[in-house]
Design a protein around this motif. Structure first.
Motif, PDB file in Angstrom:
ATOM      1  N   VAL A   2       0.833  -1.197   0.000  1.00 30.56           N
ATOM      2  CA  VAL A   2       0.000   0.000   0.000  1.00 30.56           C
ATOM      3  C   VAL A   2       0.865   1.242   0.000  1.00 30.56           C
ATOM      4  CG1 VAL A   2      -1.703   1.313   1.309  1.00 30.56           C
ATOM      5  CG2 VAL A   2      -1.889  -1.182   1.173  1.00 30.56           C
ATOM      6  N   GLN A   3       0.516   2.181  -0.852  1.00 32.53           N
ATOM      7  CA  GLN A   3       1.180   3.480  -0.850  1.00 32.53           C
ATOM      8  C   GLN A   3       0.137   4.578  -0.882  1.00 32.53           C
ATOM      9  OE1 GLN A   3       4.026   3.404  -4.172  1.00 32.53           O
ATOM     10  NE2 GLN A   3       5.656   3.494  -2.648  1.00 32.53           N
ATOM     11  N   LEU A   4       0.398   5.630  -0.141  1.00 32.13           N
ATOM     12  CA  LEU A   4      -0.438   6.826  -0.154  1.00 32.13           C
ATOM     13  C   LEU A   4       0.435   7.986  -0.611  1.00 32.13           C
ATOM     14  CD1 LEU A   4      -2.247   6.450   3.313  1.00 32.13           C
ATOM     15  CD2 LEU A   4      -3.035   5.643   1.087  1.00 32.13           C
ATOM     16  N   VAL A   5      -0.013   8.694  -1.635  1.00 33.36           N
ATOM     17  CA  VAL A   5       0.777   9.797  -2.174  1.00 33.36           C
ATOM     18  C   VAL A   5      -0.070  11.061  -2.205  1.00 33.36           C
ATOM     19  CG1 VAL A   5       2.111  10.649  -4.128  1.00 33.36           C
ATOM     20  CG2 VAL A   5       2.124   8.208  -3.582  1.00 33.36           C
ATOM     21  N   GLU A   6       0.323  12.037  -1.399  1.00 33.90           N
ATOM     22  CA  GLU A   6      -0.404  13.308  -1.349  1.00 33.90           C
ATOM     23  C   GLU A   6       0.115  14.275  -2.403  1.00 33.90           C
ATOM     24  OE1 GLU A   6       0.243  12.271   3.168  1.00 33.90           O
ATOM     25  OE2 GLU A   6       1.400  12.200   1.303  1.00 33.90           O
ATOM     26  N   SER A   7      -0.742  15.175  -2.805  1.00 33.65           N
ATOM     27  CA  SER A   7      -0.373  16.255  -3.713  1.00 33.65           C
ATOM     28  C   SER A   7      -1.347  17.399  -3.508  1.00 33.65           C
ATOM     29  CB  SER A   7      -0.399  15.783  -5.170  1.00 33.65           C
ATOM     30  OG  SER A   7      -1.695  15.349  -5.531  1.00 33.65           O
ATOM     31  N   GLY A   8      -1.020  18.547  -4.096  1.00 29.53           N
ATOM     32  CA  GLY A   8      -1.932  19.677  -4.065  1.00 29.53           C
ATOM     33  C   GLY A   8      -1.574  20.777  -3.089  1.00 29.53           C
ATOM     34  N   GLY A   9      -0.557  20.561  -2.285  1.00 28.16           N
ATOM     35  CA  GLY A   9      -0.143  21.609  -1.368  1.00 28.16           C
ATOM     36  C   GLY A   9       0.475  22.789  -2.108  1.00 28.16           C
ATOM     37  N   GLY A  10       0.709  23.858  -1.376  1.00 22.73           N
ATOM     38  CA  GLY A  10       1.312  25.030  -1.981  1.00 22.73           C
ATOM     39  C   GLY A  10       1.223  26.222  -1.056  1.00 22.73           C
ATOM     40  N   SER A  11       1.524  27.380  -1.623  1.00 25.93           N
ATOM     41  CA  SER A  11       1.487  28.630  -0.868  1.00 25.93           C
ATOM     42  C   SER A  11       0.345  29.496  -1.383  1.00 25.93           C
ATOM     43  CB  SER A  11       2.810  29.384  -1.027  1.00 25.93           C
ATOM     44  OG  SER A  11       3.877  28.642  -0.490  1.00 25.93           O
ATOM     45  N   VAL A  12      -0.484  29.964  -0.472  1.00 25.64           N
ATOM     46  CA  VAL A  12      -1.611  30.818  -0.829  1.00 25.64           C
ATOM     47  C   VAL A  12      -1.730  31.937   0.180  1.00 25.64           C
ATOM     48  CG1 VAL A  12      -2.921  28.985  -1.952  1.00 25.64           C
ATOM     49  CG2 VAL A  12      -3.258  29.431   0.484  1.00 25.64           C
ATOM     50  N   GLN A  13      -2.455  32.974  -0.194  1.00 30.88           N
ATOM     51  CA  GLN A  13      -2.732  34.052   0.741  1.00 30.88           C
ATOM     52  C   GLN A  13      -3.968  33.694   1.559  1.00 30.88           C
ATOM     53  OE1 GLN A  13      -2.957  37.704  -1.581  1.00 30.88           O
ATOM     54  NE2 GLN A  13      -0.808  38.119  -1.094  1.00 30.88           N
ATOM     55  N   ALA A  14      -4.057  34.328   2.711  1.00 32.27           N
ATOM     56  CA  ALA A  14      -5.214  34.114   3.571  1.00 32.27           C
ATOM     57  C   ALA A  14      -6.496  34.375   2.791  1.00 32.27           C
ATOM     58  CB  ALA A  14      -5.136  35.024   4.786  1.00 32.27           C
ATOM     59  N   GLY A  15      -7.475  33.509   3.004  1.00 31.54           N
ATOM     60  CA  GLY A  15      -8.728  33.606   2.276  1.00 31.54           C
ATOM     61  C   GLY A  15      -8.774  32.754   1.022  1.00 31.54           C
ATOM     62  N   GLY A  16      -7.632  32.228   0.620  1.00 30.62           N
ATOM     63  CA  GLY A  16      -7.558  31.418  -0.578  1.00 30.62           C
ATOM     64  C   GLY A  16      -8.002  29.989  -0.358  1.00 30.62           C
ATOM     65  N   SER A  17      -7.892  29.197  -1.420  1.00 31.28           N
ATOM     66  CA  SER A  17      -8.341  27.805  -1.385  1.00 31.28           C
ATOM     67  C   SER A  17      -7.272  26.887  -1.966  1.00 31.28           C
ATOM     68  CB  SER A  17      -9.629  27.639  -2.204  1.00 31.28           C
ATOM     69  OG  SER A  17     -10.675  28.428  -1.697  1.00 31.28           O
ATOM     70  N   LEU A  18      -7.284  25.663  -1.503  1.00 30.38           N
ATOM     71  CA  LEU A  18      -6.453  24.598  -2.052  1.00 30.38           C
ATOM     72  C   LEU A  18      -7.240  23.296  -1.965  1.00 30.38           C
ATOM     73  CD1 LEU A  18      -2.914  25.205  -0.462  1.00 30.38           C
ATOM     74  CD2 LEU A  18      -3.492  25.407  -2.879  1.00 30.38           C
ATOM     75  N   ARG A  19      -6.921  22.368  -2.866  1.00 25.74           N
ATOM     76  CA  ARG A  19      -7.476  21.022  -2.758  1.00 25.74           C
ATOM     77  C   ARG A  19      -6.337  20.022  -2.710  1.00 25.74           C
ATOM     78  NH1 ARG A  19     -11.346  17.341  -6.676  1.00 25.74           N
ATOM     79  NH2 ARG A  19      -9.412  17.182  -7.897  1.00 25.74           N
ATOM     80  N   LEU A  20      -6.283  19.287  -1.622  1.00 26.67           N
ATOM     81  CA  LEU A  20      -5.294  18.235  -1.459  1.00 26.67           C
ATOM     82  C   LEU A  20      -5.860  16.919  -1.965  1.00 26.67           C
ATOM     83  CD1 LEU A  20      -3.975  19.006   2.144  1.00 26.67           C
ATOM     84  CD2 LEU A  20      -3.321  20.048  -0.032  1.00 26.67           C
ATOM     85  N   SER A  21      -4.984  16.114  -2.551  1.00 29.94           N
ATOM     86  CA  SER A  21      -5.360  14.786  -3.012  1.00 29.94           C
ATOM     87  C   SER A  21      -4.449  13.753  -2.380  1.00 29.94           C
ATOM     88  CB  SER A  21      -5.236  14.691  -4.536  1.00 29.94           C
ATOM     89  OG  SER A  21      -6.079  15.611  -5.186  1.00 29.94           O
ATOM     90  N   CYS A  22      -4.976  12.561  -2.190  1.00 27.84           N
ATOM     91  CA  CYS A  22      -4.202  11.449  -1.663  1.00 27.84           C
ATOM     92  C   CYS A  22      -4.562  10.214  -2.475  1.00 27.84           C
ATOM     93  CB  CYS A  22      -4.502  11.231  -0.187  1.00 27.84           C
ATOM     94  SG  CYS A  22      -3.760   9.740   0.515  1.00 27.84           S
TER      95      CYS A  22
END
Length: 129
Positions: A2-22
């Motif tokens: 089994v492997q779990l691989v995350e992605s989708g992180g980054g740098s944003v300003q307050a109030g922004g949005s991100l979507r993480l995937s695993c």
């Protein structure tokens, strides 16, 4: 294996949005819950959200409730964390986890339960003010 691989992180300003995937590969037996955790420098690891594999119930820690949404795509075997209205205090390394044998794991994640057999390597989220 089994492997779990995350992605989708980054740098944003307050109030922004991100979507993480695993993305999960391999068969996970006796898997009752998948969850997201985070750990900021100098702080303890914190359970952010969990999704029950059987019934689909979701659980959130108070600080993200109403801003974050955990979901799962069974066909793609992928876990997501949609994050809106991000705050500087959300800055942390985010990890996904799977393979909890406890049927009550998910509701306990936000109270510190972290007995999961499989963990990803983490993805960094940085929110600037």
């Amino acid at each position: 294996q089994v492997q779990l691989v995350e992605s989708g992180g980054g740098s944003v300003q307050a109030g922004g949005s991100l979507r993480l995937s695993c993305a999960a590969s391999g068969y996970i037996s006796s898997n009752h819950c998948m969850a997201w955790f985070r750990q900021a420098p100098g702080k303890e690891r914190e359970g952010v959200a969990g999704i029950d594999i059987g019934g689909g119930s979701t659980y959130y820690t108070d600080s993200v409730n109403g801003r974050f949404t955990i979901s799962r795509d069974n066909d793609k075997n992928t876990l997501y964390l949609q994050m809106h209205s991000l705050k500087p205090e959300d800055t942390a390394m985010y990890y996904c986890a799977a393979g909890s044998r406890s049927p009550t794991a998910c509701r306990a994640v936000v109270r510190g339960y972290a007995d999961f057999r499989y963990w990803g390597q983490g993805t960094q989220v940085t929110v600037s003010s």
